[in-house]
Design a protein around this motif. Structure first.
Motif, PDB file in Angstrom:
ATOM      1  N   TYR A 140      14.571  37.994  46.633  1.00  0.00           N
ATOM      2  CA  TYR A 140      15.474  37.696  45.521  1.00  0.00           C
ATOM      3  C   TYR A 140      16.930  37.822  45.974  1.00  0.00           C
ATOM      4  CZ  TYR A 140      17.881  38.135  41.073  1.00  0.00           C
ATOM      5  OH  TYR A 140      18.752  37.967  40.026  1.00  0.00           O
ATOM      6  N   ALA A 141      17.242  38.880  46.691  1.00  0.00           N
ATOM      7  CA  ALA A 141      18.619  39.073  47.162  1.00  0.00           C
ATOM      8  C   ALA A 141      19.026  37.959  48.126  1.00  0.00           C
ATOM      9  CB  ALA A 141      18.756  40.429  47.841  1.00  0.00           C
ATOM     10  N   GLU A 142      18.113  37.545  48.982  1.00  0.00           N
ATOM     11  CA  GLU A 142      18.420  36.456  49.910  1.00  0.00           C
ATOM     12  C   GLU A 142      18.638  35.144  49.181  1.00  0.00           C
ATOM     13  OE1 GLU A 142      15.103  36.541  52.557  1.00  0.00           O
ATOM     14  OE2 GLU A 142      15.924  38.220  53.741  1.00  0.00           O
ATOM     15  N   GLN A 143      17.854  34.868  48.149  1.00  0.00           N
ATOM     16  CA  GLN A 143      18.025  33.639  47.384  1.00  0.00           C
ATOM     17  C   GLN A 143      19.348  33.634  46.635  1.00  0.00           C
ATOM     18  OE1 GLN A 143      14.607  33.400  44.872  1.00  0.00           O
ATOM     19  NE2 GLN A 143      13.292  32.504  46.458  1.00  0.00           N
ATOM     20  N   LYS A 144      19.717  34.754  46.061  1.00  0.00           N
ATOM     21  CA  LYS A 144      20.981  34.832  45.323  1.00  0.00           C
ATOM     22  C   LYS A 144      22.177  34.697  46.267  1.00  0.00           C
ATOM     23  CE  LYS A 144      19.828  35.076  41.111  1.00  0.00           C
ATOM     24  NZ  LYS A 144      20.176  33.997  40.213  1.00  0.00           N
ATOM     25  N   ALA A 145      22.050  35.241  47.461  1.00  0.00           N
ATOM     26  CA  ALA A 145      23.151  35.156  48.424  1.00  0.00           C
ATOM     27  C   ALA A 145      23.256  33.756  49.026  1.00  0.00           C
ATOM     28  CB  ALA A 145      22.956  36.185  49.533  1.00  0.00           C
TER      29      ALA A 145
END
Length: 154
Positions: A140-145
């Motif tokens: 999730y953090a990678e997708q948001k970044a």
């Protein structure tokens, strides 16, 4: 679905086989020696805990915590029932021959060994950040970044 319950059934069978092997070693190898019987029983509980620790570590990375606990609880429940009621019959004894105290002590010891094994495996997995939830949060953090910022024109 069949693959999921097949794995649970294999785990329950493996836990039961470990118990039967320990019972047979005690019955035919050391029938009158209580000290050796206690050591074999301790080795059996350690083996069961180790099996569950390894599986909690492996399955915890690919299954959610609820599904993992459900699968392991089902396998342990079936293995415990087989251990209590079928295991003694395989070595020529009655499940209740030693009394209620021994019967319930088997239940608590088995649950303690299995619980400790699952806890060690899952906590190790969580400490390494490889559990299902940690991996979800990382994705999730990678997708948001990775999303570019929207340009707002005024």
């Amino acid at each position: 679905m069949r693959e999921r319950w097949g794995a649970v059934g294999v785990l329950a069978a493996a836990l039961f086989v470990v118990n039967v092997a320990a019972r047979l070693v005690i019955r035919f190898g050391f029938p009158d020696d209580d000290t050796v019987a206690d050591r074999v029983t301790l080795a059996m509980f350690l083996a069961i805990g180790l099996i569950l620790a390894v599986l909690a570590f492996r399955w915890g990375g690919e299954r959610s915590a609820g599904r993992l606990i459900g699968d392991l609880a089902a396998a342990v429940g079936v293995a415990l029932a087989l251990t209590l009621f079928v295991g003694p019959l395989l070595v020529g004894r009655s499940p209740f021959v030693d009394g209620a105290g021994t019967f319930f002590a088997q239940i608590w010891l088995y649950l303690a060994a299995t619980g400790a094994g699952v806890l060690v495996g899952y906590l190790t997995l969580t400490a390494l950040g490889r559990d299902f939830r940690s991996r979800q949060l990382k994705r999730y953090a990678e997708q948001k970044a990775a999303k570019p910022r929207k340009v707002v024109r005024r």
